[in-house]
Design a protein around this motif. Structure first.
Motif, PDB file in Angstrom:
ATOM      1  N   SER A 133     -38.339 -10.120  -9.166  1.00 59.00           N
ATOM      2  CA  SER A 133     -37.909  -8.784  -8.733  1.00 59.00           C
ATOM      3  C   SER A 133     -36.526  -8.459  -9.267  1.00 59.00           C
ATOM      4  O   SER A 133     -35.898  -9.261  -9.952  1.00 59.00           O
ATOM      5  CB  SER A 133     -37.895  -8.701  -7.205  1.00 59.00           C
ATOM      6  N   ASP A 134     -36.049  -7.249  -8.915  1.00 58.49           N
ATOM      7  CA  ASP A 134     -34.673  -6.847  -9.176  1.00 58.49           C
ATOM      8  C   ASP A 134     -34.259  -7.052 -10.642  1.00 58.49           C
ATOM      9  O   ASP A 134     -33.274  -7.715 -10.937  1.00 58.49           O
ATOM     10  CB  ASP A 134     -33.745  -7.562  -8.181  1.00 58.49           C
ATOM     11  N   VAL A 135     -35.051  -6.447 -11.495  1.00 62.80           N
ATOM     12  CA  VAL A 135     -34.775  -6.468 -12.942  1.00 62.80           C
ATOM     13  C   VAL A 135     -33.662  -5.470 -13.283  1.00 62.80           C
ATOM     14  O   VAL A 135     -32.810  -5.731 -14.141  1.00 62.80           O
ATOM     15  CB  VAL A 135     -36.061  -6.154 -13.732  1.00 62.80           C
ATOM     16  N   HIS A 136     -33.678  -4.331 -12.607  1.00 66.94           N
ATOM     17  CA  HIS A 136     -32.591  -3.343 -12.715  1.00 66.94           C
ATOM     18  C   HIS A 136     -32.258  -2.928 -14.147  1.00 66.94           C
ATOM     19  O   HIS A 136     -31.084  -2.906 -14.543  1.00 66.94           O
ATOM     20  CB  HIS A 136     -31.346  -3.868 -11.994  1.00 66.94           C
ATOM     21  N   GLY A 137     -33.280  -2.633 -14.912  1.00 65.71           N
ATOM     22  CA  GLY A 137     -33.054  -2.079 -16.254  1.00 65.71           C
ATOM     23  C   GLY A 137     -32.409  -3.032 -17.234  1.00 65.71           C
ATOM     24  O   GLY A 137     -31.868  -2.604 -18.253  1.00 65.71           O
ATOM     25  N   GLY A 153     -40.309  -5.258  -6.975  1.00 67.49           N
ATOM     26  CA  GLY A 153     -39.566  -4.003  -6.987  1.00 67.49           C
ATOM     27  C   GLY A 153     -38.157  -4.055  -7.557  1.00 67.49           C
ATOM     28  O   GLY A 153     -37.603  -5.115  -7.807  1.00 67.49           O
ATOM     29  N   ASP A 154     -37.605  -2.868  -7.754  1.00 68.42           N
ATOM     30  CA  ASP A 154     -36.328  -2.635  -8.432  1.00 68.42           C
ATOM     31  C   ASP A 154     -36.416  -2.989  -9.921  1.00 68.42           C
ATOM     32  O   ASP A 154     -35.704  -3.864 -10.422  1.00 68.42           O
ATOM     33  CB  ASP A 154     -35.152  -3.349  -7.753  1.00 68.42           C
ATOM     34  N   ALA A 155     -37.274  -2.250 -10.607  1.00 70.87           N
ATOM     35  CA  ALA A 155     -37.366  -2.367 -12.065  1.00 70.87           C
ATOM     36  C   ALA A 155     -36.137  -1.738 -12.709  1.00 70.87           C
ATOM     37  O   ALA A 155     -35.718  -2.136 -13.798  1.00 70.87           O
ATOM     38  CB  ALA A 155     -38.622  -1.667 -12.564  1.00 70.87           C
ATOM     39  N   ASN A 191     -35.978  -0.157  -3.531  1.00 76.33           N
ATOM     40  CA  ASN A 191     -35.164   1.003  -3.142  1.00 76.33           C
ATOM     41  C   ASN A 191     -34.623   1.768  -4.347  1.00 76.33           C
ATOM     42  O   ASN A 191     -34.521   2.997  -4.316  1.00 76.33           O
ATOM     43  CB  ASN A 191     -34.025   0.603  -2.195  1.00 76.33           C
ATOM     44  N   HIS A 192     -34.309   1.058  -5.443  1.00 80.98           N
ATOM     45  CA  HIS A 192     -33.823   1.760  -6.629  1.00 80.98           C
ATOM     46  C   HIS A 192     -34.953   2.497  -7.352  1.00 80.98           C
ATOM     47  O   HIS A 192     -34.726   3.558  -7.932  1.00 80.98           O
ATOM     48  CB  HIS A 192     -33.130   0.784  -7.590  1.00 80.98           C
ATOM     49  N   ASP A 193     -36.153   1.931  -7.318  1.00 85.64           N
ATOM     50  CA  ASP A 193     -37.311   2.626  -7.914  1.00 85.64           C
ATOM     51  C   ASP A 193     -37.544   3.936  -7.173  1.00 85.64           C
ATOM     52  O   ASP A 193     -37.769   4.988  -7.770  1.00 85.64           O
ATOM     53  CB  ASP A 193     -38.579   1.760  -7.820  1.00 85.64           C
ATOM     54  N   GLY A 244     -37.442  -9.604  -1.872  1.00 85.13           N
ATOM     55  CA  GLY A 244     -36.371  -9.555  -2.873  1.00 85.13           C
ATOM     56  C   GLY A 244     -35.170  -8.874  -2.247  1.00 85.13           C
ATOM     57  O   GLY A 244     -34.757  -9.233  -1.148  1.00 85.13           O
ATOM     58  N   HIS A 245     -34.608  -7.874  -2.919  1.00 82.02           N
ATOM     59  CA  HIS A 245     -33.638  -6.930  -2.348  1.00 82.02           C
ATOM     60  C   HIS A 245     -32.188  -7.424  -2.271  1.00 82.02           C
ATOM     61  O   HIS A 245     -31.287  -6.728  -2.676  1.00 82.02           O
ATOM     62  CB  HIS A 245     -34.127  -6.484  -0.967  1.00 82.02           C
ATOM     63  N   SER A 246     -31.940  -8.635  -1.732  1.00 84.73           N
ATOM     64  CA  SER A 246     -30.542  -9.085  -1.582  1.00 84.73           C
ATOM     65  C   SER A 246     -30.043  -9.814  -2.823  1.00 84.73           C
ATOM     66  O   SER A 246     -28.851 -10.072  -2.945  1.00 84.73           O
ATOM     67  CB  SER A 246     -30.405 -10.007  -0.374  1.00 84.73           C
ATOM     68  N   HIS A 247     -30.949 -10.163  -3.731  1.00 82.00           N
ATOM     69  CA  HIS A 247     -30.609 -10.917  -4.955  1.00 82.00           C
ATOM     70  C   HIS A 247     -30.096 -12.325  -4.637  1.00 82.00           C
ATOM     71  O   HIS A 247     -29.409 -12.924  -5.452  1.00 82.00           O
ATOM     72  CB  HIS A 247     -29.569 -10.163  -5.804  1.00 82.00           C
ATOM     73  N   GLN A 248     -30.402 -12.836  -3.459  1.00 78.88           N
ATOM     74  CA  GLN A 248     -29.959 -14.175  -3.050  1.00 78.88           C
ATOM     75  C   GLN A 248     -31.179 -15.079  -2.898  1.00 78.88           C
ATOM     76  O   GLN A 248     -31.953 -14.903  -1.965  1.00 78.88           O
ATOM     77  CB  GLN A 248     -29.247 -14.123  -1.691  1.00 78.88           C
TER      78      GLN A 248
HETATM   79 ZN    ZN Z   1     -32.088  -4.932  -6.281  1.00 80.31          ZN
END
Ligand code: ZN
Length: 243
Positions: free
Chosen positions: A7-11, A35-37, A62-64, A148-152
């Motif tokens: 998850s959390d690829v963030h572009g 999520g959070d591509a 949430n960013h998607d 995912g979400h917290s990146h931890q």
């Molecule tokens: Zn994220």
């Protein structure tokens, strides 16, 4: 059945490509994206293209959701908001149409998948405290829930008998009967645990084993693109330190 959860690829295209190279050659993987591509990074369209073409499950982050023009982003911090407004301008309509129809939760075998929390998968809460964790163990019926979400990258274990919780940061975890698990898969594109390498999880359901894997990538290249696009300096710097 083997699962790969990320998850959390963030572009971050460099991190995403390094991740796909790392899992190349592992056969029969069910590929689950939590999520959070997009958001933060310089390649939202390319990342969405790649992820959409490869995964078995694509869940909403949430960013998607924020990239959809109708979304309320008043609760985003200024850096994230700045990046989201930039992403909205860049993102192709076809990707926005796709994101508008993405689910918030999936279930497969003994596993539940969400981006943020199993209690309210569309509300973007975090699991920060023992109380949060205890509450969330009541909100899914399977043995395991990936978030995912917290990146931890962490594993929270709840013993069925004692109802006690244990938190592990171990890179290898054995899934045992009589216990339930909430597992955060870390982040491919913007790690925040002090390690700049991308992070994801391999889960072997038959063997009952789980492994957090780290992938180095050329973050300098990502940073150069972000400078070129005028994205916030803080977001550029943090990639180098994984924070
Ligand atoms: Zn994220």
């Amino acid at each position: 059945m083997k699962y790969c959860i990320f998850s959390d690829v963030h572009g971050n295209l460099e991190a995403l490509e390094a991740f796909f190279t790392d899992i190349k050659g592992i056969d029969d993987l069910l590929l689950v994206f939590l999520g959070d591509a997009i958001g933060y990074g310089p390649n939202p369209n390319e990342c969405l293209e790649l992820i959409r073409g490869r995964v078995d499950y694509f869940l909403m982050g949430n960013h998607d959701q924020a990239a959809l023009d109708v979304a309320d982003i008043s609760n985003f911090n200024p850096y994230a908001r700045n990046a989201i407004l930039w992403t909205r301008r860049m993102l192709k309509d076809a990707h926005k149409d796709f994101l508008a129809g993405v689910e918030y939760e999936a279930r497969h075998g003994r596993v539940t998948f969400v981006h943020a929390t199993p209690c309210q998968p569309d509300r973007w809460h975090y699991i920060f405290t023992v109380y949060d964790a205890q509450l969330n163990f009541h909100c899914f019926s399977t043995q395991i829930c990936f978030i995912g979400h917290s990146h931890q990258p962490i594993t929270i274990i709840r013993d069925d008998h004692s109802q006690q919780l244990k938190v592990l940061v171990d890179t290898k975890v054995a899934i045992e009967p009589g216990k339930r698990y909430i597992i955060n898969d870390g982040s491919v594109g913007q790690p925040r645990d002090g390690n700049p390498m991308g992070c994801y999880v391999l889960f072997d359901d038959d063997a009952g084993t789980l492994e957090f894997r780290r992938v180095a990538y050329d973050f300098k290249k990502t940073q150069r693109k972000m400078i070129e696009y005028g994205l916030p300096e803080y977001l550029i710097e943090r990639l180098e330190f994984g924070r």
